[in-house]
Design an enzyme around this catalytic site. Structure first.
Site, PDB file in Angstrom:
ATOM      1  N   GLY A   1       0.679  -1.121  -0.177  1.00  0.00           N
ATOM      2  CA  GLY A   1       0.035   0.079   0.010  1.00  0.00           C
ATOM      3  C   GLY A   1       1.062   1.341   0.054  1.00  0.00           C
ATOM      4  CB  SER A   2       0.141   4.516   1.288  1.00  0.00           C
ATOM      5  OG  SER A   2      -1.217   4.583   0.668  1.00  0.00           O
ATOM      6  CB  THR A   3       4.436   1.797   3.464  1.00  0.00           C
ATOM      7  OG1 THR A   3       4.233   0.387   2.599  1.00  0.00           O
ATOM      8  CG2 THR A   3       3.688   1.835   4.625  1.00  0.00           C
ATOM      9  CG  MET A   4       4.974   0.267  -1.901  1.00  0.00           C
ATOM     10  SD  MET A   4       6.689  -0.537  -1.477  1.00  0.00           S
ATOM     11  CE  MET A   4       7.322  -0.338  -3.001  1.00  0.00           C
TER      12      MET A   4
END
Length: 673
Positions: A298-301
């Site tokens: 998810g958005s951790t990338m």
């Protein structure tokens, strides 16, 4: 005539007697020859076999199992040891009543009577009653006084820390062979070398050693020392268990990494199990999810996309990206943000976790460079933790614009928790990716080092300047208006990123309504000593990483900083300092053409008036052009929302109002007639 016949009779009898003697002699001679030949055959040709059969009556080769090597944490705390325990066996031929004896034995050792009766009934002279029995069970069996019982010592694996670190250490079977975790991965080193010695067997079949006990060092396995810290492992497991329980989730993972060395200080999984009694554990609780499972991060990338774009000079920290007020069409698909946003800097994109903003940055970066950046950060390659079955994750090449967009915010690709933590470790380590490792060294009983791991640089991913810029941007995630204020710490600066990813549905070949909530943080942000990742699988009460995972991160980080004796951070207001670097840009001609394009401009004036901690006064932007108003509000750590175009004709809240940092300010714009 009578005289002639009487003279012939004695002569005939004598001949017949002589013949009988000769026949008997020949027969005895043949028997003697046969016996002699048999003796020669047995003594010459069957000598070794017969000697073995003879010795088998009273001599036995006794197998002496090796003592399995110990496993320790980094400070010498034992995580796995071996102890000698009794195993119980019986000679069924000596039991007067097999079924009655089976019932008594089963009751004494807490086993099913039918199983014990079946095992004993099939055997003739030997059958196990119970291997590695408990001391109280041994005493109960001895009290029965049954004939034919025997007791033998066997090594039993014991895990003194119980559930602590069980997924990493693993477990062994009854036969002493590793089944999971490091027990399986280092089976050859830990098991040592079994030995054999001769012994007599007495009339009751008991084995008596005649050569004395062997040197225990000759039958001991190697010692394995880990990088794990028992205290941090305990804190991580405790905080993770609370997060999973509070969210009513099905599972969770937590990783604590030293970014300077790559050492894994904690690797927690939930649900947990006790390797001393694995049969009582929850189904699928034995799997080491943190190292073996791949999931969509998810958005951790998003931090890696921004870092790559900065490194390639596609954007600058002052670049503004129009985030389409929350909805952006890409072909037949629409990319949405959780909340509508207008113009955002790269820091703003990370702070509010804008999918649209990072998708546009990825579009400017390009497919090849984005995928190359992911690979450079260590994704889609095994970390080499020496654990059997470690996943490598998948980074498919995006063949369409929508695939490029979704991969930029961590969907349509997979990663392990260790990979993700190590990648953030590269940002924390001034752009250098270190190889994560779990086993510090393996030493045999003679002191010979069989394996030793040292901190190893894999490669430089981004420059120190870019790494520090991204870490500084991630500090804004922790303040009011960011996605993880619940992870902020009072005495330490924290930089981090939230993630909320939909779970793929392999049956429907799409995405389900289930989520994976995560948060990864670096502390202290100015010189990170720990990178901590918390992942909660399928939370029910809340799906956002900032609410579900960030509090667990804070609990782990607080304990880690105290345990590692890290001094408190310098007193700064990172969000205000970073927000002062947002430059103005001309607005795009239309929403459809709005892209992440680098634009140079002058710095805006930072707002310094903060009457109370965490609050700011809304600046006066009346009459200013839209771009100037946006810059001024961003500099004040406020979120601008534009309606219309031209110059500001009204603002809500009004100028001078005292609001919390990150509050939204609505600007109505109009063109002069």
């Amino acid at each position: 005539m009578r005289d002639f016949k009487s003279a012939r009779a004695p002569e005939s009898n004598a001949k017949w007697l002589k013949l009988r003697v000769q026949l008997l002699f020949g027969l005895f001679l043949a028997l003697l020859g046969t016996a002699f030949a048999r003796a020669v055959y047995l003594q010459v040709f069957q000598q070794e076999k017969l000697r073995g059969l003879a010795q088998d009556q009273y001599v036995r080769q006794i197998d002496i199992p090796a003592r399995r090597g110990d496993i320790f944490d980094r400070r010498g705390t034992p995580l796995a040891q071996s102890v000698e325990v009794d195993s119980i066996w019986v000679d069924p031929s000596m039991l007067p009543d097999v079924r009655q004896a089976a019932r008594l034995l089963a009751k004494a050792v807490h086993l099913d009577p039918n199983d014990v009766a079946s095992r004993i009934g099939r055997a003739k002279r030997f059958a196990w009653v119970k291997r590695q029995a408990k001391p109280q069970e041994v005493e109960a069996v001895k009290a029965l006084g049954l004939p034919g019982l025997g007791f033998t010592k066997e090594p039993k694996r014991f895990y003194p820390q119980r559930e602590l670190g069980a997924h990493i250490v693993g477990m062994v079977g009854t036969d002493g062979h590793g089944l999971e975790g490091l027990e399986l991965a280092f089976q050859d080193e830990l098991s040592g070398q079994n030995s054999r010695t001769s012994g007599f067997r007495d009339a009751k079949g008991r084995k008596l050693m005649v050569q004395g006990a062997l040197d225990p060092l000759e039958r001991q396995g190697a010692t394995v020392t880990l990088t794990l810290d028992r205290h941090l492992q305990y804190v991580a497991e405790k905080a993770l268990a609370k997060a999973v329980d509070d969210a009513k989730a099905i599972a969770g993972m937590a990783v604590v990494l030293d970014p300077r060395t790559g050492e894994l200080l904690a690797l927690a999984n939930n649900p947990r199990f006790n390797p001393n009694t694995p049969e009582t554990g929850v189904k699928n609780a034995i799997r080491n999810r943190a190292a073996l499972d791949a999931f969509e991060p998810g958005s951790t990338m998003k931090a890696f996309v921004v870092a790559a774009a900065l490194e390639e000079k596609v954007i600058t920290p002052e670049t503004l990206t129009f985030c389409e007020n929350g909805a952006f069409r890409i072909g037949r698909h629409t990319v949405n943000d959780t909340h509508p946003h207008g113009w955002l800097t790269p820091q703003g994109v990370l702070q509010v976790s804008s999918n649209i903003g990072v998708a546009k940055i990825a579009d400017a970066l390009g497919r090849e460079k984005m995928v190359a950046a992911y690979h450079a950060f260590g994704f889609a390659e095994r970390t080499g933790l020496a654990l059997t079955g470690e996943s490598r994750g998948v980074i498919p090449f995006p063949k369409s614009d929508i695939s490029l967009a979704t991969q930029s915010f961590g969907q349509g690709m997979t990663s392990t928790a260790v990979q993700l933590t190590a990648a953030y470790g590269a940002l924390a380590n001034d752009g250098v990716l270190m190889r994560p490792y779990l086993v510090s060294k393996v030493v045999d009983p003679d002191g010979v080092v069989l394996l030793e791991n040292q901190p190893t640089e894999l490669r430089r991913v981004v420059s120190p300047r870019v790494a520090r810029q991204v870490v500084g941007m991630l500090e804004s995630v922790m303040v009011k208006g960011g996605t993880a204020p619940k992870g902020a710490m009072e005495d330490y600066r924290v930089a981090g990123k939230t993630g909320t990813a939909q779970k793929a549905d392999p049956v429907a070949r799409g995405y389900s309504d289930k989520r994976i909530a995560s948060f990864v943080g670096m502390v202290p942000a100015e010189a990170p000593r720990a990178v901590i990742l918390v992942v909660v699988d399928e939370p029910k009460t809340d799906v956002y990483g900032g609410n579900v995972a960030a509090p667990a991160f804070k609990e782990i980080a607080t304990a880690a900083m105290a345990h590692l004796a890290v001094p408190p951070s310098r007193t700064v207001a990172p969000a205000e300092v970073a927000a002062a670097a947002a430059p103005p840009v001309p607005p795009p001609a239309s929403k459809a053409s709005a892209k992440a394009v680098p634009v140079r401009a002058v710095l805006a004036e930072a707002v310094t008036e903060t009457p109370e901690p965490g609050t700011v006064r809304v600046p006066d932007v009346q009459g200013q052009a839209g771009r100037e108003a946006v810059v001024k509000l961003l500099a004040a750590a406020l979120e601008p929302q534009l309606q219309g175009s031209g110059r500001v004709v009204s603002q809500t809240p009004p100028a001078g109002a005292l609001v919390e940092k990150g509050a939204r300010v609505t600007l109505e714009l109009a063109t002069r007639q």
